[in-house]
Write a protein that holds these residues in place. Structure first.
Motif, PDB file in Angstrom:
ATOM      1  N   ASP A 134       1.151  -1.731  -0.211  1.00 11.94           N
ATOM      2  CA  ASP A 134       0.438   0.173   0.136  1.00 11.94           C
ATOM      3  C   ASP A 134       1.307   1.143  -0.118  1.00 11.94           C
ATOM      4  N   LEU A 135       2.112   1.214   0.489  1.00 14.67           N
ATOM      5  CA  LEU A 135       2.720   2.491   0.400  1.00 14.67           C
ATOM      6  C   LEU A 135       3.585   2.432  -0.274  1.00 14.67           C
ATOM      7  N   CYS A 136       4.194   0.969  -0.963  1.00 13.94           N
ATOM      8  CA  CYS A 136       5.010   1.204  -3.103  1.00 13.94           C
ATOM      9  C   CYS A 136       3.737   1.361  -3.507  1.00 13.94           C
ATOM     10  N   SER A 137       2.703   1.458  -3.484  1.00 13.18           N
ATOM     11  CA  SER A 137       2.087   1.224  -4.969  1.00 13.18           C
ATOM     12  C   SER A 137       1.762   3.447  -5.492  1.00 13.18           C
ATOM     13  N   PRO A 138       1.939   3.590  -4.722  1.00 14.19           N
ATOM     14  CA  PRO A 138       1.716   5.060  -5.349  1.00 14.19           C
ATOM     15  C   PRO A 138       2.919   6.051  -6.196  1.00 14.19           C
ATOM     16  N   MET A 139       4.030   5.355  -5.324  1.00 12.70           N
ATOM     17  CA  MET A 139       5.429   5.416  -5.824  1.00 12.70           C
ATOM     18  C   MET A 139       5.500   4.969  -7.429  1.00 12.70           C
ATOM     19  N   ILE A 140       5.038   3.539  -7.523  1.00 16.45           N
ATOM     20  CA  ILE A 140       4.967   2.807  -9.193  1.00 16.45           C
ATOM     21  C   ILE A 140       4.153   4.040 -10.335  1.00 16.45           C
ATOM     22  N   MET A 141       3.008   4.732  -9.798  1.00 16.06           N
ATOM     23  CA  MET A 141       1.897   5.078 -10.634  1.00 16.06           C
ATOM     24  C   MET A 141       2.766   6.786 -11.241  1.00 16.06           C
ATOM     25  N   LEU A 142       4.021   7.097 -10.016  1.00 15.91           N
ATOM     26  CA  LEU A 142       4.005   8.722 -10.150  1.00 15.91           C
ATOM     27  C   LEU A 142       5.185   8.922 -10.654  1.00 15.91           C
ATOM     28  N   LEU A 143       6.611   8.309 -10.473  1.00 17.70           N
ATOM     29  CA  LEU A 143       7.634   7.734 -11.314  1.00 17.70           C
ATOM     30  C   LEU A 143       7.880   6.605 -12.676  1.00 17.70           C
ATOM     31  N   ASP A 144       7.577   7.363 -13.493  1.00 16.29           N
ATOM     32  CA  ASP A 144       8.329   6.235 -14.706  1.00 16.29           C
ATOM     33  C   ASP A 144       9.025   5.252 -14.297  1.00 16.29           C
ATOM     34  N   ASP A 145      10.032   6.252 -13.654  1.00 17.50           N
ATOM     35  CA  ASP A 145      11.366   4.874 -14.112  1.00 17.50           C
ATOM     36  C   ASP A 145      11.469   3.736 -12.549  1.00 17.50           C
ATOM     37  N   GLU A 146      11.709   2.473 -12.830  1.00 19.01           N
ATOM     38  CA  GLU A 146      11.134   1.748 -11.468  1.00 19.01           C
ATOM     39  C   GLU A 146      12.219   1.871 -10.691  1.00 19.01           C
ATOM     40  N   ALA A 147      13.533   2.467 -10.821  1.00 16.20           N
ATOM     41  CA  ALA A 147      14.645   2.203 -10.211  1.00 16.20           C
ATOM     42  C   ALA A 147      14.325   3.993  -9.029  1.00 16.20           C
ATOM     43  N   ASP A 148      13.563   4.924  -9.866  1.00 20.34           N
ATOM     44  CA  ASP A 148      13.519   6.048  -8.884  1.00 20.34           C
ATOM     45  C   ASP A 148      12.460   5.409  -8.064  1.00 20.34           C
ATOM     46  N   ALA A 149      11.566   5.008  -8.485  1.00 20.87           N
ATOM     47  CA  ALA A 149      10.496   4.663  -7.956  1.00 20.87           C
ATOM     48  C   ALA A 149      10.892   3.682  -6.296  1.00 20.87           C
ATOM     49  N   PHE A 150      11.565   2.735  -6.445  1.00 25.02           N
ATOM     50  CA  PHE A 150      12.525   2.345  -6.086  1.00 25.02           C
ATOM     51  C   PHE A 150      12.715   2.722  -4.622  1.00 25.02           C
ATOM     52  N   TRP A 151      13.934   3.605  -5.036  1.00 21.22           N
ATOM     53  CA  TRP A 151      14.511   4.982  -4.071  1.00 21.22           C
ATOM     54  C   TRP A 151      13.055   5.863  -3.043  1.00 21.22           C
ATOM     55  N   CYS A 152      12.173   6.753  -4.087  1.00 22.37           N
ATOM     56  CA  CYS A 152      11.262   6.994  -2.856  1.00 22.37           C
ATOM     57  C   CYS A 152      10.375   5.682  -1.919  1.00 22.37           C
ATOM     58  N   PHE A 153      10.132   4.985  -2.133  1.00 23.02           N
ATOM     59  CA  PHE A 153      10.119   3.546  -1.468  1.00 23.02           C
ATOM     60  C   PHE A 153      11.120   3.768  -0.489  1.00 23.02           C
ATOM     61  N   GLU A 154      11.730   3.721  -0.624  1.00 21.99           N
ATOM     62  CA  GLU A 154      13.021   3.042   0.386  1.00 21.99           C
ATOM     63  C   GLU A 154      13.567   4.377   1.137  1.00 21.99           C
ATOM     64  N   ARG A 155      13.254   5.887   0.851  1.00 20.64           N
ATOM     65  CA  ARG A 155      13.182   6.570   1.946  1.00 20.64           C
ATOM     66  C   ARG A 155      12.140   7.118   2.573  1.00 20.64           C
ATOM     67  N   LEU A 156      11.024   6.292   1.739  1.00 21.36           N
ATOM     68  CA  LEU A 156       9.930   7.010   2.868  1.00 21.36           C
ATOM     69  C   LEU A 156       9.551   5.116   3.974  1.00 21.36           C
ATOM     70  N   MET A 157      10.355   4.628   3.496  1.00 22.58           N
ATOM     71  CA  MET A 157      10.773   2.906   4.761  1.00 22.58           C
ATOM     72  C   MET A 157      11.271   3.616   5.610  1.00 22.58           C
ATOM     73  N   ARG A 158      12.461   4.386   5.343  1.00 22.57           N
ATOM     74  CA  ARG A 158      13.115   4.944   6.747  1.00 22.57           C
ATOM     75  C   ARG A 158      12.803   5.510   7.618  1.00 22.57           C
ATOM     76  N   ARG A 159      11.677   5.774   7.213  1.00 25.57           N
ATOM     77  CA  ARG A 159      10.288   6.389   8.385  1.00 25.57           C
ATOM     78  C   ARG A 159      10.297   5.641   9.271  1.00 25.57           C
ATOM     79  N   LEU A 160       8.822   4.564   8.302  1.00 22.72           N
ATOM     80  CA  LEU A 160       8.376   3.662   8.835  1.00 22.72           C
ATOM     81  C   LEU A 160       8.712   2.266   9.329  1.00 22.72           C
ATOM     82  N   ARG A 161       9.868   1.641   8.828  1.00 19.93           N
ATOM     83  CA  ARG A 161      10.593   0.741   8.956  1.00 19.93           C
ATOM     84  C   ARG A 161      10.343  -0.172   9.936  1.00 19.93           C
TER      85      ARG A 161
END
Length: 468
Positions: free
Chosen positions: A255-282
């Protein structure tokens, strides 16, 4: 005397639902309340104007607008990269491009490492049934065999310690992967490959759970009708589960990662955005034999409610809900289920803008240096104008000196409980009633009002906490 524009003259704004199209048959999906308003919502023009010719970003110019009117969907992805600390606003265009390319290479390496262990990674397909047992033995489940190769050919590992799944084929011609895998005739009793690496076993045990969650995530959205988008979500979560050995994968991450896939075309960019969000929530997802990480935040929620609304807290305790587990979902997935898809994104960006700390990038990239700065031994004091409103309150009240400053999300939940206090006190006669009352809020919450309520509670809590 201040002149107020009459409500009937105000711009009602343009709806944002067209950016996140919902399937026609999904008629019960809540409508998005967020509206794109000229002069209030951060537009592409205002966003680009906040950069100097070299690429330095005056993020202070944008935070207030995001806090009040959100971000235009067309630029949401690139703005989120700054709000989540992917990039330093004090960097140039060239410096950010170098970081972006370096991260893309790093993600490609991790993904290839995962692909070597399980070839479905990056293939455009994924699994929803277990592929190994807890002791590392391959499971030859018909569903797995179909998912690993819908055309009837299943890859068989040959002397590769990183591979464990698949059996055989119906005579499909060899492919370019023959250097790592060979095709054989259908085997009645496949040989069992035992994994020796416990971390690899643990990772492979999560892959089907990720798949099950992926197919359930944001299913009303047209975007996820495409297999490639589901696979991209599975790939990112699988790679993250491999690199974050302490936390791995936990339900809710999709649920946290899904929006990143939609907002960022490049898969790697979406991954790093999710990874940064997880820094807060892990920390919420970290589990031990005796505890679940989110329990600490639930305890914080209980403490806040006790300070802000002692009667409600006492009532909840009387009902047996003193552990506040009924609020588990709201904290774990940041209200994704309580708001429409579009409104949850609006809520997130308002939260991140309110919490924004200009040192976020350096704290993630250079944690030692960030620690020294916090101690006052190095660096200049950060500009309060570049900080979010919530962060400013923490700075003024010295909350940053505490061991664990509370995130705004906890105050959001407390604000929701406060708003429902009368109803909960009058109607809740058991925990089932508490859950029902909170579930009835789905689609009926206003993201902007929720953030305003959280800010008021935060201020009130800090004042009361100082007195005790």
């Amino acid at each position: 005397m201040e002149f107020r524009v009459p409500a009937i003259w105000r711009d009602p704004g343009a709806p944002a639902d067209s950016f996140y199209e919902v399937r026609e048959e999904c008629t019960d999906v809540p409508k998005t309340r967020f509206r794109i308003k000229a002069g209030k919502t951060l537009s592409a023009r205002k966003w680009h104007a906040a950069f100097s010719p070299e690429g330095y970003l005056d993020i202070g110019k944008t935070l207030s607008r995001i806090q009040h009117g959100g971000i235009h969907p067309s630029i949401r992805g690139e703005v989120w990269e700054f709000l989540l600390g992917c990039y330093d606003p004090k960097s140039t265009f060239d410096e950010r491009e170098q970081i972006r390319q370096r991260r893309r290479v790093q993600y490609a390496r991790w993904k290839e490492e995962c692909h070597q262990m399980f070839p479905l990674i990056g293939s455009g397909r994924f699994v929803t049934a277990p592929i190994i047992t807890e002791d590392g033995k391959a499971i030859q489940d018909p569903i797995v065999l179909l998912q690993t190769n819908p055309h009837g050919a299943v890859l068989t590992p040959q002397n590769n310690s990183h591979s464990s799944t698949g059996i055989a084929t119906n005579g499909t011609a060899p492919t370019s992967m023959d250097t790592e895998f060979s095709f054989v005739e259908t085997v009645q009793e496949p040989s069992i490959h035992v994994l020796l690496d416990k971390k690899e076993i643990q990772w492979k045990l999560t892959l089907h759970q990720i798949g099950l969650d992926v197919v359930r995530t944001d299913r009303p959205l047209v975007f996820y009708e495409k297999q490639e988008n589901l696979s991209k979500l599975w790939d990112i979560l699988a790679v993250y589960a491999w690199i974050d050995k302490d936390v791995g994968y936990g339900q809710g991450m999709s649920d946290l990662c899904s929006p990143m896939i939609m907002l960022l075309d490049d898969e790697a960019d979406a991954f790093w955005c999710f990874e940064r969000l997880m820094r807060r929530l892990r920390g919420n997802f970290r589990c031990t034999e005796s505890s679940v990480g989110v329990e600490a935040q639930l305890s914080n929620l209980a403490n806040i409610t006790q300070v802000i609304d002692p009667k409600l807290h006492q009532h909840i305790e009387t009902l047996g809900g003193g552990d506040y587990l009924f609020a588990f979902r709201m904290i774990m997935v940041l209200f994704r289920r309580e708001f429409s898809f579009g409104d949850s994104l609006y809520l997130w960006e308002m939260m991140w803008a309110l919490e924004y700390d200009p040192d976020l990038f350096s704290m993630y990239e250079e944690p030692d240096l960030a620690g020294e700065k916090a101690d006052g031994s190095k660096g200049k004091a950060k500009s309060i104008r570049q900080c979010g409103k919530f962060e400013r309150e923490n700075m003024r009240n010295g909350a940053k000196n505490s061991d664990a400053p509370l995130p705004i999300s906890i105050f959001l939940v407390a604000s929701v409980l406060k708003d429902k206090s009368s109803k909960l006190l009058q109607e809740a006669r058991g925990l089932d009633d508490v859950i029902k009352i909170l579930n009835d809020m789905t689609g009926n919450l206003d993201a902007k009002k929720a953030c305003s309520g959280a800010m008021k509670l935060h201020k009130k809590y800090l004042k009361k906490a100082k007195k005790t």
